[in-house]
Design a protein around this motif. Structure first.
Motif, short mmCIF file in Angstrom:
data_model
loop_
_atom_site.label_atom_id
_atom_site.label_comp_id
_atom_site.label_asym_id
_atom_site.label_seq_id
_atom_site.Cartn_x
_atom_site.Cartn_y
_atom_site.Cartn_z
N THR A 44 71.83 16.38 63.21
CA THR A 44 73.13 15.99 63.19
C THR A 44 73.07 14.43 62.76
O THR A 44 72.54 13.67 63.39
N ASP A 45 74.04 14.25 61.74
CA ASP A 45 73.87 12.92 61.42
C ASP A 45 75.36 12.09 61.63
O ASP A 45 76.43 12.55 61.94
N THR A 46 75.06 10.64 61.61
CA THR A 46 76.43 9.97 62.04
C THR A 46 77.57 9.94 61.06
O THR A 46 77.37 9.96 59.75
N GLN A 47 78.84 10.18 61.35
CA GLN A 47 80.00 10.36 60.55
C GLN A 47 80.53 8.77 60.85
O GLN A 47 80.69 8.19 61.88
N TYR B 2 86.90 19.76 56.06
CA TYR B 2 85.49 19.24 55.76
C TYR B 2 84.89 19.81 54.20
O TYR B 2 85.14 20.78 54.03
N TYR C 195 85.05 14.50 55.69
CA TYR C 195 85.90 14.85 56.73
C TYR C 195 87.32 14.11 56.65
O TYR C 195 87.31 13.07 56.58
N ALA D 53 78.66 14.60 52.54
CA ALA D 53 79.82 15.38 53.62
C ALA D 53 81.04 14.36 53.87
O ALA D 53 80.81 13.19 53.96
N SER E 71 79.42 11.37 55.93
CA SER E 71 78.00 11.33 56.37
C SER E 71 77.23 11.90 55.25
O SER E 71 77.46 12.56 54.28
N ARG E 72 75.90 11.60 55.61
CA ARG E 72 74.85 12.28 54.74
C ARG E 72 74.72 13.88 55.12
O ARG E 72 75.05 14.03 56.44
N LEU E 73 74.14 14.51 54.40
CA LEU E 73 73.66 15.90 54.69
C LEU E 73 72.07 15.61 55.50
O LEU E 73 71.37 15.04 54.99
N PRO E 74 71.59 16.74 56.23
CA PRO E 74 70.33 16.70 56.43
C PRO E 74 69.29 16.96 55.43
O PRO E 74 69.82 17.58 54.65
#
Lengths: 114, 119
Positions: free
Chosen positions: B105-108, B48, B33, B31, B95-98
């Motif tokens: 939700t993962d850290t950006q 995104y 952004y 991911a 960030s990673r994807l789940p």
């Protein structure tokens, strides 16, 4: 429409004191609430985050308090240090189904006086 | 490991010119952004990417702005016919994807940004 409202705009705290920054949101679909710290010339860095299924999360000197019914959350910095002087942003997102894009507050400039 | 890098760190251009801003995400982050941060404001979402495709470009202010990520890694934000109002810091985050089992939700992770000044 400002979806995340942050206050105060600026804050001065004595070394060793408690810094408190507040945020309010409008969209009840938000399910992830991070706080970011930004130093001049740098990108924001994640400080701590919370999901709405808990009312409080603590990591070291940093605590998030979350009030789902009031749609408010706050950051508490205990024993504030001069090195904590930075701009703090609250944010919110609706999760991966919506791309996890973040909606940020306008920021709070924190100055910790030594 | 290396974080998100952005080049150039500063870009000064004249009104009406074309600019390209580059973002190198953290290796393995699917991911990506782009956000725009005006002076004294929080970052505002632009676009995104999930892999190579733009999954959500709803934040792009108008058709002078577009971004690409042809190989699913490096991304370029392109601004045509720049205007003085485009002056801001452009931030990239990855960030990673789940996982396949779903996930939180993962850290950006943000880069240092490119400061664009349009004269």
């Amino acid at each position: 429409q400002q979806q995340v409202k942050q206050s105060p705009q600026s804050l001065i705290v004595q070394k060793g004191g408690i810094s408190i920054i507040n945020c309010a949101y409008e969209n009840t679909a938000f399910d992830y609430f991070p706080w970011y710290q930004q130093f001049p010339g740098k990108g924001p860095a994640l400080l701590i985050a919370i999901r709405p299924d808990v009312s409080e999360k603590k990591e070291g000197r940093f605590t998030i308090s979350f009030n789902k019914s009031a749609k408010q959350f706050s950051l508490h910095i205990m024993d504030s240090q001069p090195g904590d002087s930075a701009t703090y942003f609250c944010a919110a997102s609706r999760g991966w189904e919506y791309g996890n894009k973040l909606v940020f507050g306008a920021g709070t400039i924190l100055r910790v006086k030594s | 490991g290396a974080g998100v890098s952005q080049t150039p760190s500063n870009k000064v251009t004249e009104k009406g010119k074309y600019v390209e801003l580059r973002c190198d995400p953290i290796s393995g982050h699917t991911a990506l952004y782009w956000y725009r941060q005006s002076l004294g404001q929080g970052p505002e979402f632009l676009i995104y990417f999930q892999g190579t495709g733009a999954a959500d470009d709803s934040g792009l202010p108008n058709d002078r702005f577009f971004a690409v990520r042809p190989e699913g890694s490096v991304s370029t934000l392109k601004i045509q016919r720049t205007e003085r109002g485009d002056s801001a810091v452009y931030l990239c985050a990855s960030s990673r994807l789940p996982g396949l089992a779903g996930g939180s939700t993962d850290t950006q992770y943000f880069g240092p940004g490119t400061r664009l000044t349009v004269l």
